[in-house]
Design a protein around this motif. Sequence first.
Motif, PDB file in Angstrom:
ATOM      1  N   LEU A 134     -11.243   2.946 -25.963  1.00 16.99           N
ATOM      2  CA  LEU A 134     -10.203   3.621 -26.743  1.00 16.99           C
ATOM      3  C   LEU A 134     -10.628   3.820 -28.198  1.00 16.99           C
ATOM      4  O   LEU A 134     -10.316   4.841 -28.809  1.00 16.99           O
ATOM      5  N   ALA A 135     -11.384   2.860 -28.751  1.00 14.91           N
ATOM      6  CA  ALA A 135     -11.897   3.002 -30.119  1.00 14.91           C
ATOM      7  C   ALA A 135     -12.913   4.147 -30.186  1.00 14.91           C
ATOM      8  O   ALA A 135     -12.917   4.920 -31.155  1.00 14.91           O
ATOM      9  N   ALA A 136     -13.766   4.265 -29.170  1.00 17.74           N
ATOM     10  CA  ALA A 136     -14.747   5.361 -29.137  1.00 17.74           C
ATOM     11  C   ALA A 136     -14.035   6.711 -29.043  1.00 17.74           C
ATOM     12  O   ALA A 136     -14.454   7.689 -29.664  1.00 17.74           O
ATOM     13  N   GLU A 137     -12.925   6.750 -28.299  1.00 20.73           N
ATOM     14  CA  GLU A 137     -12.153   7.997 -28.227  1.00 20.73           C
ATOM     15  C   GLU A 137     -11.556   8.306 -29.600  1.00 20.73           C
ATOM     16  O   GLU A 137     -11.608   9.453 -30.062  1.00 20.73           O
ATOM     17  N   GLU A 138     -11.001   7.294 -30.248  1.00 17.96           N
ATOM     18  CA  GLU A 138     -10.384   7.486 -31.563  1.00 17.96           C
ATOM     19  C   GLU A 138     -11.399   7.974 -32.594  1.00 17.96           C
ATOM     20  O   GLU A 138     -11.076   8.789 -33.461  1.00 17.96           O
ATOM     21  N   LYS A 139     -12.649   7.510 -32.499  1.00 20.92           N
ATOM     22  CA  LYS A 139     -13.718   7.936 -33.415  1.00 20.92           C
ATOM     23  C   LYS A 139     -14.276   9.307 -33.066  1.00 20.92           C
ATOM     24  O   LYS A 139     -15.143   9.825 -33.761  1.00 20.92           O
ATOM     25  N   GLY A 140     -13.841   9.878 -31.936  1.00 19.44           N
ATOM     26  CA  GLY A 140     -14.331  11.184 -31.526  1.00 19.44           C
ATOM     27  C   GLY A 140     -15.666  11.139 -30.804  1.00 19.44           C
ATOM     28  O   GLY A 140     -16.341  12.153 -30.684  1.00 19.44           O
ATOM     29  N   GLU A 141     -16.053   9.961 -30.317  1.00 18.29           N
ATOM     30  CA  GLU A 141     -17.342   9.816 -29.635  1.00 18.29           C
ATOM     31  C   GLU A 141     -17.275  10.200 -28.158  1.00 18.29           C
ATOM     32  O   GLU A 141     -18.262  10.669 -27.597  1.00 18.29           O
ATOM     33  N   VAL A 142     -16.126   9.950 -27.540  1.00 17.63           N
ATOM     34  CA  VAL A 142     -15.988  10.229 -26.108  1.00 17.63           C
ATOM     35  C   VAL A 142     -14.726  11.050 -25.860  1.00 17.63           C
ATOM     36  O   VAL A 142     -13.797  11.061 -26.667  1.00 17.63           O
ATOM     37  N   GLU A 143     -14.742  11.705 -24.727  1.00 16.93           N
ATOM     38  CA  GLU A 143     -13.562  12.422 -24.249  1.00 16.93           C
ATOM     39  C   GLU A 143     -13.095  11.714 -22.983  1.00 16.93           C
ATOM     40  O   GLU A 143     -13.899  11.447 -22.080  1.00 16.93           O
ATOM     41  N   LEU A 144     -11.808  11.400 -22.910  1.00 18.75           N
ATOM     42  CA  LEU A 144     -11.232  10.744 -21.737  1.00 18.75           C
ATOM     43  C   LEU A 144     -10.425  11.763 -20.944  1.00 18.75           C
ATOM     44  O   LEU A 144      -9.594  12.471 -21.516  1.00 18.75           O
ATOM     45  N   THR A 145     -10.691  11.829 -19.648  1.00 14.16           N
ATOM     46  CA  THR A 145      -9.967  12.738 -18.775  1.00 14.16           C
ATOM     47  C   THR A 145      -9.366  11.935 -17.629  1.00 14.16           C
ATOM     48  O   THR A 145     -10.093  11.413 -16.775  1.00 14.16           O
ATOM     49  N   ARG A 146      -8.045  11.832 -17.645  1.00  9.32           N
ATOM     50  CA  ARG A 146      -7.366  11.117 -16.563  1.00  9.32           C
ATOM     51  C   ARG A 146      -7.370  12.009 -15.323  1.00  9.32           C
ATOM     52  O   ARG A 146      -7.058  13.190 -15.390  1.00  9.32           O
ATOM     53  N   THR A 147      -7.755  11.435 -14.204  1.00 10.96           N
ATOM     54  CA  THR A 147      -7.791  12.179 -12.946  1.00 10.96           C
ATOM     55  C   THR A 147      -6.597  11.765 -12.082  1.00 10.96           C
ATOM     56  O   THR A 147      -5.785  10.933 -12.499  1.00 10.96           O
ATOM     57  N   LYS A 148      -6.530  12.317 -10.904  1.00  9.39           N
ATOM     58  CA  LYS A 148      -5.544  11.880  -9.901  1.00  9.39           C
ATOM     59  C   LYS A 148      -6.260  11.150  -8.769  1.00  9.39           C
ATOM     60  O   LYS A 148      -5.749  11.033  -7.673  1.00  9.39           O
ATOM     61  N   ILE A 149      -7.457  10.655  -9.075  1.00 11.25           N
ATOM     62  CA  ILE A 149      -8.263   9.926  -8.092  1.00 11.25           C
ATOM     63  C   ILE A 149      -7.907   8.446  -8.175  1.00 11.25           C
ATOM     64  O   ILE A 149      -7.980   7.843  -9.250  1.00 11.25           O
ATOM     65  N   VAL A 150      -7.512   7.884  -7.042  1.00 11.90           N
ATOM     66  CA  VAL A 150      -7.179   6.461  -6.985  1.00 11.90           C
ATOM     67  C   VAL A 150      -8.212   5.756  -6.114  1.00 11.90           C
ATOM     68  O   VAL A 150      -8.559   6.230  -5.035  1.00 11.90           O
ATOM     69  N   ALA A 151      -8.688   4.615  -6.617  1.00 11.00           N
ATOM     70  CA  ALA A 151      -9.685   3.824  -5.894  1.00 11.00           C
ATOM     71  C   ALA A 151      -9.131   2.439  -5.598  1.00 11.00           C
ATOM     72  O   ALA A 151      -8.355   1.891  -6.382  1.00 11.00           O
ATOM     73  N   ASN A 152      -9.545   1.892  -4.475  1.00 10.97           N
ATOM     74  CA  ASN A 152      -9.244   0.503  -4.123  1.00 10.97           C
ATOM     75  C   ASN A 152     -10.513  -0.292  -4.406  1.00 10.97           C
ATOM     76  O   ASN A 152     -11.461  -0.245  -3.631  1.00 10.97           O
ATOM     77  N   TRP A 153     -10.509  -0.996  -5.539  1.00 14.01           N
ATOM     78  CA  TRP A 153     -11.671  -1.757  -5.995  1.00 14.01           C
ATOM     79  C   TRP A 153     -11.247  -3.184  -6.330  1.00 14.01           C
ATOM     80  O   TRP A 153     -11.059  -3.531  -7.486  1.00 14.01           O
TER      81      TRP A 153
END
Length: 167
Positions: A134-153
């Motif tokens: 989340l800090a990397a996103e706030e600094k503009g280093e990464v882009e986060l894309t929420r998907t509709k993919i659910v995993a059982n891990w």
Amino acid sequence: MLNPLVRRVLGSALLLGAASAFAQAQEITLPLKEAWFEGQIVHYVSTDISDPGIARKQGINYVPALADTLKPGMPVERAYKFPGDEQATVLPSIPRPVGGANADATYSPLWVLVMVRWKPGVTPHTLTSEEAVLAAEEKGEVELTRTKIVANWPVVRARGAALQGVH
């Protein structure tokens, strides 16, 4: 053609043989995958996912119904996945401790995947916690894309504890 009584006897013998073989096969082997949690490596197994492409690529079960768990109020957390596998996934929670003594009532092995992509011109570095992502996103280093993919891990080993049979 076999007489019906002989067919029944042979069928029963085959079923008993299969049941006996099943009873002897008491262990299976699943590959352990690494993830980051609060700066430490933890291990999980990947068994099911709601995306057919990832299921084929990883050799796991394609389970479209997992996506139904994204309804409000369902216990599905985010798992931060790097689509190019440049680093291990980041998980925001784990059972505490792993096993029957887990005291974290909010932990679930179901995760909605959030894809983490490094922005152009940024030198990738290892992100080892949800806070770091989340800090990397706030600094503009990464882009986060929420998907509709659910995993059982399910997490099977963390902080020195493991489920029975995990080596």
